[in-house]
Design a protein around this motif. Structure first.
Motif, PDB file in Angstrom:
ATOM      1  N   LEU A 110       0.808  -1.219   0.000  1.00 12.10           N
ATOM      2  CA  LEU A 110       0.000   0.000   0.000  1.00 12.10           C
ATOM      3  C   LEU A 110       0.844   1.273   0.000  1.00 12.10           C
ATOM      4  N   PHE A 111       2.124   1.174   0.341  1.00  6.49           N
ATOM      5  CA  PHE A 111       2.948   2.390   0.313  1.00  6.49           C
ATOM      6  C   PHE A 111       4.202   2.236  -0.533  1.00  6.49           C
ATOM      7  N   PHE A 112       5.112   1.346  -0.129  1.00  7.53           N
ATOM      8  CA  PHE A 112       6.441   1.353  -0.748  1.00  7.53           C
ATOM      9  C   PHE A 112       6.378   1.012  -2.242  1.00  7.53           C
ATOM     10  N   ILE A 113       5.602  -0.006  -2.620  1.00  9.84           N
ATOM     11  CA  ILE A 113       5.592  -0.391  -4.040  1.00  9.84           C
ATOM     12  C   ILE A 113       4.966   0.688  -4.931  1.00  9.84           C
ATOM     13  N   PRO A 114       3.726   1.189  -4.643  1.00  8.83           N
ATOM     14  CA  PRO A 114       3.196   2.246  -5.510  1.00  8.83           C
ATOM     15  C   PRO A 114       4.050   3.522  -5.475  1.00  8.83           C
ATOM     16  N   PHE A 115       4.626   3.840  -4.306  1.00  9.68           N
ATOM     17  CA  PHE A 115       5.447   5.055  -4.208  1.00  9.68           C
ATOM     18  C   PHE A 115       6.704   4.940  -5.061  1.00  9.68           C
ATOM     19  N   LEU A 116       7.422   3.826  -4.921  1.00  7.27           N
ATOM     20  CA  LEU A 116       8.688   3.682  -5.641  1.00  7.27           C
ATOM     21  C   LEU A 116       8.461   3.440  -7.141  1.00  7.27           C
ATOM     22  N   VAL A 117       7.426   2.664  -7.470  1.00  4.35           N
ATOM     23  CA  VAL A 117       7.174   2.368  -8.890  1.00  4.35           C
ATOM     24  C   VAL A 117       6.758   3.623  -9.643  1.00  4.35           C
ATOM     25  N   LEU A 118       5.950   4.473  -9.014  1.00  2.00           N
ATOM     26  CA  LEU A 118       5.424   5.659  -9.705  1.00  2.00           C
ATOM     27  C   LEU A 118       6.277   6.900  -9.466  1.00  2.00           C
ATOM     28  N   LEU A 119       7.391   6.762  -8.779  1.00  2.00           N
ATOM     29  CA  LEU A 119       8.244   7.930  -8.507  1.00  2.00           C
ATOM     30  C   LEU A 119       8.834   8.536  -9.785  1.00  2.00           C
TER      31      LEU A 119
END
Length: 343
Positions: free
Chosen positions: A271-280
């Protein structure tokens, strides 16, 4: 498949068949069958109400991307009736709630079921009125605002009644807000998947710095991943500072043993690290594979987080849960796939 789904009554029959299958599984003579029904219901309410809330929020601010997926998002409205039906199936399960042995004015079975069913039906009624209004009109904005008010109340009630009261007397004033923000987060993730389902892969790569509907949805998912992390940390910090046994116990039961400890970490990653890092990276926000990965990560995170919330309090029949979740996802896909065009 689309031609079949566009026939009158086919989608209603599919929803009825899905509801019947879930009902049969909830009566399966196996420990945890009712727990799997409750988890499936929570996931259905979160994503269905979140999809409509995403369309309503976009309508309120004249978001350009709404025009691309408005029909697909609003096609899930009938699933709210399915949610109300599944809620009624949980009545025999209410004895699992600790307050059932000593009911009070607020926490008693008839009032508990009545108010939650009422808000699901209110969400359905306001969503239907919003879906029937012409896109972009002032009437649509007014109806969207009514739906959003009901949405916030319905999600808060879901958090306080269906989830928090399982851990009674544990109380968290933040959980209602956490649930409706997370539901909207899931709605934007579903919007991105619906967009890719309808539009397909772009023929050409977007120019650097240019905007597209897909990149707008990616920015929303990126922003909501930060908001989710902020709310999560605010709740964690409050519990840690308070150091009250009943609050700390809620966290301790979920991080002190396997597999809940690993699933709790997985929910945080999804819910945080994957969407944040992928869409950065800027380019990733317009890349179909990256956006799909982030959207699936968010929806998976919601399902796993609901499991972590319920598992210490109720038994869950995992094979039944898997079939029910697949059934729910197929109904979402069928509802969205039957729309022949866009506004």
């Amino acid at each position: 498949m689309r031609a079949l789904l566009e026939r009158k009554g086919v989608l209603a029959a599919a929803i009825a068949a899905g509801g019947a299958l879930v009902a049969v599984l909830s009566r399966w003579p196996s420990p945890g069958a009712s727990g799997s029904l409750l988890l499936s219901l929570l996931f259905l309410i979160a994503v269905a109400e979140g999809c409509i809330a995403a369309a309503a929020a976009g309508e309120m601010v004249n978001a350009r991307w709404v025009g691309s997926v408005r029909k697909e998002l609003l096609s899930v409205v009938p699933l709210l009736l399915l949610a109300a039906f599944l809620l009624l199936l949980t009545i025999p399960f209410l004895d699992a709630y600790p307050w059932a042995r000593h009911p009070g004015k607020w926490l008693r079975k008839d009032f508990f079921i009545g108010r939650n069913a009422l808000f699901l039906l209110l969400a359905y009624a306001t969503a239907m009125r919003f879906a029937a209004s012409p896109p972009g009109a002032e009437e649509a904005k007014r109806r969207a605002s009514w739906y959003l008010l009901v949405f916030v109340a319905s999600q808060s009630l879901t958090a306080f009644d269906l989830v928090m009261s399982l851990e009674y007397p544990w109380i968290s004033a933040l959980l209602g807000g956490f649930f409706f923000v997370e539901s909207l987060f899931a709605g934007f993730a579903a919007s991105a998947l619906f967009y890719l389902l309808v539009q397909g892969r772009p023929a050409t790569a977007p120019e650097p710095g240019s905007r597209s509907d897909l990149s707008d949805l990616s920015v929303l998912m990126f922003g909501f991943s930060l908001m989710w992390a902020g709310l999560f940390f605010a709740q964690f910090l409050t519990i840690w500072y308070g150091n009250i046994p009943e609050e700390v116990g809620f966290i301790a039961r979920r991080v002190s043993s396997s597999p809940l400890r690993e699933l709790s970490v997985a929910a945080l990653l999804l819910l945080f690290f994957i969407p944040f890092l992928v869409l950065l990276p800027t380019r990733a926000k317009s890349h179909p594979l990256a956006v799909s990965l982030a959207a699936v990560s968010v929806l998976s995170g919601v399902a796993i987080e609901r499991y972590v919330f319920l598992a210490p309090a109720v038994r869950i029949f995992l094979p039944g849960l898997a079939i029910q979740l697949v059934c729910v996802l197929l109904l979402f896909a069928a509802a969205a796939h039957r729309n022949p065009g866009r506004s």
